[in-house]
Each structure stands twice: as C-alpha cells, then as structure tokens.
Motif scaffolding. Structure first.
Motif, PDB file in Angstrom:
ATOM      1  N   UNK A   5       0.848  -1.166   0.000  1.00 20.81           N
ATOM      2  CA  UNK A   5       0.000   0.000   0.000  1.00 20.81           C
ATOM      3  C   UNK A   5       0.895   1.231   0.000  1.00 20.81           C
ATOM      4  N   UNK A   6       0.849   1.996  -1.084  1.00 20.42           N
ATOM      5  CA  UNK A   6       1.718   3.152  -1.202  1.00 20.42           C
ATOM      6  C   UNK A   6       0.972   4.473  -1.202  1.00 20.42           C
ATOM      7  N   UNK A   7      -0.225   4.495  -1.705  1.00 18.29           N
ATOM      8  CA  UNK A   7      -0.968   5.735  -1.829  1.00 18.29           C
ATOM      9  C   UNK A   7      -2.387   5.478  -1.365  1.00 18.29           C
ATOM     10  N   UNK A   8      -2.832   6.295  -0.435  1.00 17.83           N
ATOM     11  CA  UNK A   8      -4.192   6.136   0.040  1.00 17.83           C
ATOM     12  C   UNK A   8      -4.892   7.493   0.013  1.00 17.83           C
ATOM     13  N   UNK A   9      -6.184   7.463   0.031  1.00 20.76           N
ATOM     14  CA  UNK A   9      -6.967   8.687   0.035  1.00 20.76           C
ATOM     15  C   UNK A   9      -8.213   8.497  -0.806  1.00 20.76           C
ATOM     16  N   UNK A  10      -8.927   9.570  -0.974  1.00 21.12           N
ATOM     17  CA  UNK A  10     -10.111   9.542  -1.808  1.00 21.12           C
ATOM     18  C   UNK A  10      -9.687   9.396  -3.269  1.00 21.12           C
ATOM     19  N   UNK A  11     -10.489   8.719  -4.054  1.00 22.48           N
ATOM     20  CA  UNK A  11     -10.166   8.480  -5.462  1.00 22.48           C
ATOM     21  C   UNK A  11      -9.879   9.781  -6.201  1.00 22.48           C
ATOM     22  N   UNK A  12     -10.636  10.818  -5.934  1.00 22.05           N
ATOM     23  CA  UNK A  12     -10.428  12.095  -6.620  1.00 22.05           C
ATOM     24  C   UNK A  12      -9.047  12.677  -6.291  1.00 22.05           C
ATOM     25  N   UNK A  13      -8.585  12.486  -5.050  1.00 19.64           N
ATOM     26  CA  UNK A  13      -7.254  12.962  -4.651  1.00 19.64           C
ATOM     27  C   UNK A  13      -6.153  12.142  -5.310  1.00 19.64           C
ATOM     28  N   UNK A  14      -6.343  10.827  -5.348  1.00 14.36           N
ATOM     29  CA  UNK A  14      -5.364   9.951  -5.998  1.00 14.36           C
ATOM     30  C   UNK A  14      -5.270  10.305  -7.476  1.00 14.36           C
ATOM     31  N   UNK A  15      -6.405  10.498  -8.134  1.00 13.53           N
ATOM     32  CA  UNK A  15      -6.411  10.869  -9.549  1.00 13.53           C
ATOM     33  C   UNK A  15      -5.668  12.186  -9.777  1.00 13.53           C
ATOM     34  N   UNK A  16      -5.882  13.160  -8.909  1.00 16.63           N
ATOM     35  CA  UNK A  16      -5.238  14.466  -9.063  1.00 16.63           C
ATOM     36  C   UNK A  16      -3.716  14.353  -8.956  1.00 16.63           C
ATOM     37  N   UNK A  17      -3.238  13.543  -8.023  1.00 19.40           N
ATOM     38  CA  UNK A  17      -1.792  13.382  -7.842  1.00 19.40           C
ATOM     39  C   UNK A  17      -1.189  12.593  -8.987  1.00 19.40           C
ATOM     40  N   UNK A  18      -1.771  11.462  -9.308  1.00 19.36           N
ATOM     41  CA  UNK A  18      -1.182  10.610 -10.345  1.00 19.36           C
ATOM     42  C   UNK A  18      -1.215  11.284 -11.709  1.00 19.36           C
ATOM     43  N   UNK A  19      -2.217  12.089 -11.967  1.00 19.37           N
ATOM     44  CA  UNK A  19      -2.316  12.809 -13.243  1.00 19.37           C
ATOM     45  C   UNK A  19      -1.127  13.745 -13.434  1.00 19.37           C
ATOM     46  N   UNK A  20      -0.663  14.367 -12.353  1.00 20.46           N
ATOM     47  CA  UNK A  20       0.478  15.282 -12.420  1.00 20.46           C
ATOM     48  C   UNK A  20       1.755  14.578 -12.877  1.00 20.46           C
ATOM     49  N   UNK A  21       1.851  13.279 -12.623  1.00 22.72           N
ATOM     50  CA  UNK A  21       3.052  12.528 -12.957  1.00 22.72           C
ATOM     51  C   UNK A  21       2.900  11.698 -14.229  1.00 22.72           C
ATOM     52  N   UNK A  22       1.759  11.832 -14.905  1.00 21.75           N
ATOM     53  CA  UNK A  22       1.544  11.073 -16.127  1.00 21.75           C
ATOM     54  C   UNK A  22       1.253   9.610 -15.893  1.00 21.75           C
ATOM     55  N   UNK A  23       0.737   9.310 -14.730  1.00 23.18           N
ATOM     56  CA  UNK A  23       0.398   7.923 -14.421  1.00 23.18           C
ATOM     57  C   UNK A  23      -0.987   7.593 -14.955  1.00 23.18           C
ATOM     58  N   UNK A  24      -1.156   6.351 -15.317  1.00 21.53           N
ATOM     59  CA  UNK A  24      -2.443   5.853 -15.779  1.00 21.53           C
ATOM     60  C   UNK A  24      -2.873   4.747 -14.832  1.00 21.53           C
ATOM     61  N   UNK A  25      -4.051   4.902 -14.262  1.00 20.50           N
ATOM     62  CA  UNK A  25      -4.585   3.902 -13.341  1.00 20.50           C
ATOM     63  C   UNK A  25      -5.691   3.111 -14.020  1.00 20.50           C
ATOM     64  N   UNK A  26      -5.681   1.822 -13.818  1.00 20.45           N
ATOM     65  CA  UNK A  26      -6.780   0.968 -14.268  1.00 20.45           C
ATOM     66  C   UNK A  26      -7.407   0.366 -13.017  1.00 20.45           C
ATOM     67  N   UNK A  27      -8.699   0.513 -12.898  1.00 21.90           N
ATOM     68  CA  UNK A  27      -9.399   0.016 -11.714  1.00 21.90           C
ATOM     69  C   UNK A  27     -10.246  -1.197 -12.071  1.00 21.90           C
ATOM     70  N   UNK A  28     -10.204  -2.180 -11.185  1.00 24.37           N
ATOM     71  CA  UNK A  28     -11.065  -3.349 -11.303  1.00 24.37           C
ATOM     72  C   UNK A  28     -11.620  -3.603  -9.912  1.00 24.37           C
ATOM     73  N   UNK A  29     -12.732  -2.964  -9.603  1.00 31.36           N
ATOM     74  CA  UNK A  29     -13.279  -3.058  -8.256  1.00 31.36           C
ATOM     75  C   UNK A  29     -12.370  -2.335  -7.283  1.00 31.36           C
TER      76      UNK A  29
END
Length: 72
Positions: A5-29
């Motif tokens: 577990x490296x990053x926790x928080x609300x999904x909207x916060x995680x999206x905001x941070x990862x977007x800044x670094x060019x990360x792409x998240x795929x969610x499955x449940x």
C-alpha cells in the motif's frame, strides 16, 4: 509483502496526484494497476525529474537526487 500500500486517500485525490506525474490507473473493483513513475522532488516541493518506467539506473537516480539537493 503479500500486499503493498503506497498511496491512500479519496479516489479524486489519488487521480489528481497521479495525473500530475503522467500515471495511468486501471481500476477493477478495489484493485488497481498502473504504469511506473519515479519522481524526484526538491526541498521546495518542485518536481525535478520524472523517470518513466523502470529502466533508470541507480547512478542516474542519485545524480538527480544530488541536483535536487542543491536547489535553493
């Protein structure tokens, strides 16, 4: 080691941070998969370097860390 577990928080916060670094998240449940970014941030909070993928070397990483440490 069975679960990292490296990053926790609300999904909207995680999206905001990862977007800044060019990360792409795929969610499955509740499960996530993502591409890889290693980010060097200086003492002022400025992003100094984003390594894409995991092809960087320790020497390259250390060099960027040293440069970031010299930033005022």
């Amino acid at each position: 080691p069975a679960r990292w577990t490296f990053l926790t928080g609300e999904i909207i916060e995680i999206d905001a941070i990862t977007e800044q670094f060019g990360m792409i998240l795929a969610r499955d449940g509740e499960e996530f998969s993502h591409n890889v970014r290693t980010v060097v941030v200086d003492a002022t909070g400025k992003i100094r370097k984003i390594f894409v993928g995991n092809e960087w070397t320790v020497d390259e990483f250390v060099e960027e860390m040293v440069l970031a440490a010299k930033t005022e």
